[in-house]
Write an enzyme that holds these catalytic residues in place. Structure first.
Site, PDB file in Angstrom:
ATOM      1  CB  CYS A 162     -51.552  25.168  20.041  1.00  0.00           C
ATOM      2  SG  CYS A 162     -50.186  25.761  21.065  1.00  0.00           S
ATOM      3  CB  CYS A 165     -50.887  28.726  19.915  1.00  0.00           C
ATOM      4  SG  CYS A 165     -49.616  27.519  19.497  1.00  0.00           S
TER       5      CYS A 165
END
Length: 237
Positions: A162, A165
């Site tokens: 991600c 993230c």
């Protein structure tokens, strides 16, 4: 006329034998050279998780090309940067390279010979601890036990593939450090804790939660800044 025909023949051979646009197949020596020259290289190991954990190239992400998660993991990478892809012998990674090209990646380098060639060249191999078969990580019960007795804790639900993230992580850590022990950070990988993610109905990451004495007081989806994080403390008072 003979010279003209010869020129066309040479040009034809050059175009037919040259690498595909945006995609290159390199031997282990050239692959390593290109990999070393790349800053923060994006590396995809497209084998199974068991193969990956038994030995992989340092810094690689595991994205099994035969799994439904392959495109999801790959979509978290930067399409404008080179992606280095490999498997055991080169067949699966060649297939993965084609998929990446269809997804819009501009530069893909496939390791011909795969990990077999890499290991034969005595290049460094990283290993990972295998997951227990059938393990789904934390459950709601074990999660509740994990945060039990903690005055204030922020949970960061993330995944290695991600992009947002990875952007949020340093912001979050810096912010938690500035709280001088008032807030504790717990990071949870949703891929390794699928049962918990399912029970919480997490559909997008990064996903954050704030708990005070075991009671959820705040949550947020997506990349946020320090101002929103400051508000989360206020919500948890």
């Amino acid at each position: 006329m003979r010279n003209v025909l010869y020129s066309f023949l040479v040009l034809g051979l050059l175009f037919s034998c040259g690498p595909k646009e945006g995609q290159q197949d390199l031997g282990v020596s050239e692959f390593q050279t290109a990999l070393t020259a790349e800053s923060k290289a994006q590396i995809l190991d497209v084998r199974t998780i068991d193969e990956f954990q038994n030995g992989h190239i340092e810094g690689a992400l595991n994205a099994d090309v035969s799994s439904a998660a392959f495109q999801q993991i790959a979509s978290g990478l930067d399409k404008d940067k080179t992606v280095f892809v490999y498997c055991l012998s080169g067949a699966r990674s060649a297939s993965a390279a084609g998929m990446l090209k269809e997804m819009g990646f501009k530069s893909i380098i496939n390791l011909t010979g795969g990990m077999l060639a890499w290991q034969s060249a005595n290049l460094p191999v990283a290993t990972g601890e295998a997951k227990q078969a059938g393990s789904a990580g934390l459950t709601e019960a074990t999660f509740a036990e994990k945060i039990k007795g903690k005055p204030m804790v922020i949970i960061d639900y993330n995944a290695t593939w991600c992009g947002p993230c990875k952007q949020l992580s340093p912001i979050l850590k810096e912010w938690v450090k500035a709280q001088n022990g008032k807030v504790e950070l717990i990071e949870i990988d949703v891929d390794e804790n699928q049962e918990l993610a399912k029970s919480k109905k997490i559909e997008a990451i990064p996903y954050l939660e704030m708990y005070k004495n075991g009671v959820k007081t705040w949550s947020s989806v997506g990349l946020i800044g320090k101002e929103e994080l400051d508000k989360s403390v206020g919500s948890g008072q």
